[in-house]
Write an enzyme that holds these catalytic residues in place. Structure first.
Site, PDB file in Angstrom:
ATOM      1  N   TYR A  56      80.172  92.584  12.509  1.00 56.76           N
ATOM      2  CA  TYR A  56      79.637  91.513  11.681  1.00 56.76           C
ATOM      3  C   TYR A  56      80.172  91.680  10.264  1.00 56.76           C
ATOM      4  O   TYR A  56      79.693  92.503   9.481  1.00 56.76           O
ATOM      5  CB  TYR A  56      78.110  91.529  11.667  1.00 56.76           C
ATOM      6  CG  TYR A  56      77.453  91.353  13.016  1.00 56.76           C
ATOM      7  CD1 TYR A  56      78.138  90.798  14.096  1.00 56.76           C
ATOM      8  CD2 TYR A  56      76.132  91.753  13.219  1.00 56.76           C
ATOM      9  CE1 TYR A  56      77.529  90.649  15.330  1.00 56.76           C
ATOM     10  CE2 TYR A  56      75.514  91.594  14.449  1.00 56.76           C
ATOM     11  CZ  TYR A  56      76.221  91.047  15.499  1.00 56.76           C
ATOM     12  OH  TYR A  56      75.609  90.903  16.734  1.00 56.76           O
ATOM     13  N   HIS A 123      78.926  96.894  22.416  1.00 53.88           N
ATOM     14  CA  HIS A 123      78.810  95.471  22.109  1.00 53.88           C
ATOM     15  C   HIS A 123      79.316  94.592  23.247  1.00 53.88           C
ATOM     16  O   HIS A 123      78.717  93.557  23.573  1.00 53.88           O
ATOM     17  CB  HIS A 123      79.590  95.168  20.827  1.00 53.88           C
ATOM     18  CG  HIS A 123      79.073  93.990  20.081  1.00 53.88           C
ATOM     19  ND1 HIS A 123      79.247  93.819  18.731  1.00 53.88           N
ATOM     20  CD2 HIS A 123      78.364  92.909  20.476  1.00 53.88           C
ATOM     21  CE1 HIS A 123      78.689  92.689  18.339  1.00 53.88           C
ATOM     22  NE2 HIS A 123      78.142  92.117  19.392  1.00 53.88           N
ATOM     23  N   PRO A 203      67.731  83.718  20.539  1.00 54.51           N
ATOM     24  CA  PRO A 203      66.577  83.173  21.273  1.00 54.51           C
ATOM     25  C   PRO A 203      66.229  81.746  20.875  1.00 54.51           C
ATOM     26  O   PRO A 203      65.439  81.101  21.561  1.00 54.51           O
ATOM     27  CB  PRO A 203      65.452  84.141  20.904  1.00 54.51           C
ATOM     28  CG  PRO A 203      65.822  84.627  19.539  1.00 54.51           C
ATOM     29  CD  PRO A 203      67.321  84.762  19.578  1.00 54.51           C
ATOM     30  N   LEU A 204      66.821  81.264  19.783  1.00 58.35           N
ATOM     31  CA  LEU A 204      66.602  79.885  19.356  1.00 58.35           C
ATOM     32  C   LEU A 204      67.824  79.006  19.672  1.00 58.35           C
ATOM     33  O   LEU A 204      68.004  77.947  19.071  1.00 58.35           O
ATOM     34  CB  LEU A 204      66.281  79.833  17.855  1.00 58.35           C
ATOM     35  CG  LEU A 204      65.015  80.582  17.449  1.00 58.35           C
ATOM     36  CD1 LEU A 204      64.816  80.537  15.940  1.00 58.35           C
ATOM     37  CD2 LEU A 204      63.791  80.016  18.163  1.00 58.35           C
ATOM     38  N   GLY A 205      68.652  79.470  20.614  1.00 59.28           N
ATOM     39  CA  GLY A 205      69.813  78.684  20.981  1.00 59.28           C
ATOM     40  C   GLY A 205      70.738  78.427  19.811  1.00 59.28           C
ATOM     41  O   GLY A 205      71.267  77.328  19.648  1.00 59.28           O
ATOM     42  N   GLY A 207      70.013  78.122  16.785  1.00 62.39           N
ATOM     43  CA  GLY A 207      69.408  77.124  15.909  1.00 62.39           C
ATOM     44  C   GLY A 207      69.151  75.791  16.570  1.00 62.39           C
ATOM     45  O   GLY A 207      68.392  74.967  16.041  1.00 62.39           O
ATOM     46  N   PHE A 208      69.739  75.566  17.740  1.00 59.95           N
ATOM     47  CA  PHE A 208      69.614  74.259  18.383  1.00 59.95           C
ATOM     48  C   PHE A 208      68.182  73.952  18.787  1.00 59.95           C
ATOM     49  O   PHE A 208      67.717  72.813  18.650  1.00 59.95           O
ATOM     50  CB  PHE A 208      70.531  74.194  19.608  1.00 59.95           C
ATOM     51  CG  PHE A 208      70.547  72.851  20.273  1.00 59.95           C
ATOM     52  CD1 PHE A 208      71.249  71.792  19.722  1.00 59.95           C
ATOM     53  CD2 PHE A 208      69.849  72.628  21.456  1.00 59.95           C
ATOM     54  CE1 PHE A 208      71.266  70.549  20.328  1.00 59.95           C
ATOM     55  CE2 PHE A 208      69.859  71.391  22.074  1.00 59.95           C
ATOM     56  CZ  PHE A 208      70.567  70.349  21.513  1.00 59.95           C
TER      57      PHE A 208
END
Length: 322
Positions: A56, A123, A203-205, A207-208
């Site tokens: 990252y 990873h 877990p929020l796709g 942001g979708f």
């Protein structure tokens, strides 16, 4: 914040993913001060699992996390990852050879400002190095005290079994959400058989599932979602049907779509720790509110019944061990 056992490792019920603070999303790295405040606020609210990786940035996110936790190290279950940078060559690419791991761990320890990593993940699986060889090196790092426990990311059931036979694997990290439910078929039953915890990234796709993205045009140039198959115009229009169900349930419970998406994941088992990523204090406060959302059986059934999304999870799925 409730605590759970993640393959024997004590963790907060919800963690914090730090990738977006430094890489891949629009505005990453633009406000490190707010990112540090976000990490501090998460810790204040009881989060212990803080997740980063050497790739990252590369490297800058580990440095950021290291600064943020410098005076709070004992509050943190610190997770980082190796294997997407080849240290012998200095280039990006899958490399979990012993020489690369030996260099990688020393670099991560230095950047994070610590003498031990609580959860050290491979990873991505390196097809050029037998998993037994990689895990053998990790087991030695555990014996040396540089690593407390080991994990895998995006590994197949066969790879997990082979790795676990060499040294206990504490956790698997893989994408899991209402629009990425592949782990339900083979991975979760195997992990529960072996006593391995599950860390759900994205877990929020990406942001979708928050309902905040309605068109590809809303994504800035340089945001990797712009080329993600699930965010292309035709796929996105179809996938918004998932968001509609999430929004309907959110209205019923008096929460936000993000909280409902996370509450659904929490309802899948106490051995699952989602790590929603954010670089804003307000978002971390919202996400952690998911722990207070209790979905009814009917609401869970309606969420379970949403149609699968269109599009692969990545434009190039080849690095995924399947």
């Amino acid at each position: 914040m409730e605590r759970v056992s993640l393959g024997g490792l004590d963790s907060s019920r919800i963690g914090l993913g730090c990738m977006g603070m430094s890489a891949f999303y629009a505005g990453a790295g633009s406000d490190d001060a707010e990112s540090v405040r976000t990490i501090h606020r998460a810790l204040d609210l009881g989060v212990t699992m803080i997740d980063t990786a050497e790739v990252y940035g590369p490297y800058t996110n580990e440095e950021l996390v290291g600064r943020a936790i410098a005076d709070r190290r004992d509050q943190v279950v610190l997770a980082t990852k190796f294997g997407q940078i080849s240290h012998p060559s200095g280039e990006r690419g899958l490399d979990s050879s012993p020489a690369s791991i030996t260099t990688a761990v020393e670099g991560s320890l230095k950047r994070l400002g610590t003498d031990r990593i609580d959860l050290y993940y491979q990873h991505r699986v390196d097809p050029g190095t037998p998993i037994e060889e990689t895990v053998g090196v990790l087991a030695e790092l555990v014996r040396q005290g540089k690593v407390r426990s080991i994990g895998l990311s995006e590994a197949s059931p066969e790879t997990i079994r082979r790795a676990h036979a060499v040294h206990p694997v504490t956790a698997l990290q893989t994408e899991f959400s209402l629009w990425s439910r592949e782990p339900e078929r083979a991975l979760l039953p195997l992990l529960r058989e072996l006593g391995i915890g599950f860390v759900a990234y994205a877990p929020l796709g990406r942001g979708f599932l928050t309902g905040s993205i309605r068109s590809p045009q809303e994504l800035a140039d340089g945001d990797f979602r712009k080329s993600n198959p699930r965010f292309t115009a035709d796929a996105l229009d179809h996938n918004l049907s998932i968001v509609t169900v999430v929004e309907d349930v959110a209205a019923e419970v008096g929460g936000t779509p993000a909280q409902v998406a996370l509450a659904w994941l929490l309802a899948q088992g106490e051995d699952i720790v989602p790590i929603p990523g954010t670089k804003r204090v307000s978002r971390v406060e919202e996400n952690l509110g998911a722990a207070q959302v209790k979905l009814t059986a009917d609401q869970l059934d309606r969420l379970d019944a949403v149609a699968p999304p269109l599009g692969d999870r990545y434009a190039d799925m080849s690095p995924i061990d399947r």
